[in-house]
Scaffold this motif. Structure first.
Motif, short mmCIF file in Angstrom:
data_model
loop_
_atom_site.label_atom_id
_atom_site.label_comp_id
_atom_site.label_asym_id
_atom_site.label_seq_id
_atom_site.Cartn_x
_atom_site.Cartn_y
_atom_site.Cartn_z
N HIS A 96 0.94 -1.25 -0.06
CA HIS A 96 0.10 0.09 -0.02
C HIS A 96 0.86 1.30 -0.20
CE1 HIS A 96 1.06 -0.51 4.20
NE2 HIS A 96 0.75 0.78 4.37
N ASP A 98 0.83 5.06 1.97
CA ASP A 98 0.04 5.69 2.87
C ASP A 98 -0.83 6.88 2.33
OD1 ASP A 98 1.29 4.08 4.71
OD2 ASP A 98 3.13 5.48 5.20
N TYR A 153 11.27 6.72 5.67
CA TYR A 153 11.38 6.47 4.09
C TYR A 153 9.99 7.35 3.69
CZ TYR A 153 7.36 3.20 5.50
OH TYR A 153 6.20 2.72 5.97
N HIS A 159 4.63 -0.22 0.14
CA HIS A 159 5.39 -0.90 1.23
C HIS A 159 4.65 -1.83 1.94
CE1 HIS A 159 3.55 2.74 3.20
NE2 HIS A 159 3.60 1.93 4.21
FE LIG Z 1 1.87 2.39 5.63
#
Ligand SMILES: [Fe+2]
Ligand SMILES: O=C(O)CCC(=O)C(=O)O
Length: 226
Positions: A96, A98, A153, A159
């Motif tokens: 996914h 964010d 990151y 991720h």
């Molecule tokens: Fe995440």
């Protein structure tokens, strides 16, 4: 840019936070995910507005702000109060990105997510699996750090967290709105800052070092938004 922040929390701080997390009320992590992430998310989280989440989140934020690498790499304008998650029994979080904008229930603000951070709260030997896999243009990076360490990151990265097949993985995760939205610019500022620090240690505050420092601040003035 992926950056490992060693020793954000001391062993004593990790132990205190974990003791509180054991008493806390946990909820299904899927409840706080968007419709797409919900399908791939299987973990537990402290509800973002739980009182213990505020207290513990503020401790995590304070520790990060004390860490010189966090400030230099994230150039934080606003840190959304850190949250907590737990994975066990095959728990995982599939690929996914964010959500771009998040709200902070305690501060009553919304913020853009520029930098994502995971602070590991238990030792890698305590669980099987649970690697955080972050993809960038150089491929997929596998991250599983010591208790108290963190990874930072760009929030633009795809991720995932691999299934935890034994034991439990405890972490705090958070988003930062940066003064410098662009990932590459942030990386260049970070590298310049680190180079200046090393140069100062080698040769002191020469005219050239002062000149480079001025250049750093003038770039930040150009690229930073308040
Ligand atoms: Fe995440
Ligand atoms: O548990 C982690 O390390 C990352 C969690 C995550 O990616 C998220 O909650 O968006």
């Amino acid at each position: 840019m992926l950056l490992h922040l060693p020793e954000v929390l001391t062993a004593a701080e990790v132990a205190e936070i974990r003791a509180e997390l054991e008493q806390a009320r946990w909820a299904d992590g899927a409840l706080s995910a968007g419709p797409m992430a919900q399908k791939v998310k299987q973990n537990r989280q402290l509800p973002a507005d739980a009182p213990e989440a505020k207290r513990l989140g503020e401790r995590i934020e304070a520790a990060l702000r004390r860490h010189p690498l966090f400030t230099s790499a994230a150039l934080p304008k606003l840190v959304i109060t850190p949250r907590f998650n737990a994975y066990q029994g095959g728990g995982h979080y599939g690929n996914h990105v964010d959500t771009a904008i998040h709200s902070d229930p305690f501060r009553g603000v919304i913020a853009r997510t520029d930098v994502s951070t995971t602070v590991f709260l238990n030792a890698p030997e305590e669980y099987e699996g649970g690697e955080l896999i972050i993809e960038d243009t150089y491929g997929a990076h596998e991250v599983k750090l010591a208790a108290g360490d963190a990874i930072l990151y760009p929030s633009t990265s795809l991720h995932r967290v691999e299934p935890v097949t034994e034991g439990i993985r405890l972490a705090s995760f958070l988003w930062t709105q940066s003064l410098v939205k662009d990932t590459e610019r942030r990386r260049m500022l970070f590298e310049l800052d680190m180079t200046i620090i090393r140069l100062r240690a080698q040769i002191g505050d020469t005219e050239e070092v002062v000149g480079l420092t001025a250049h750093y601040h003038n770039l930040l003035r150009q690229w930073g938004d308040l």
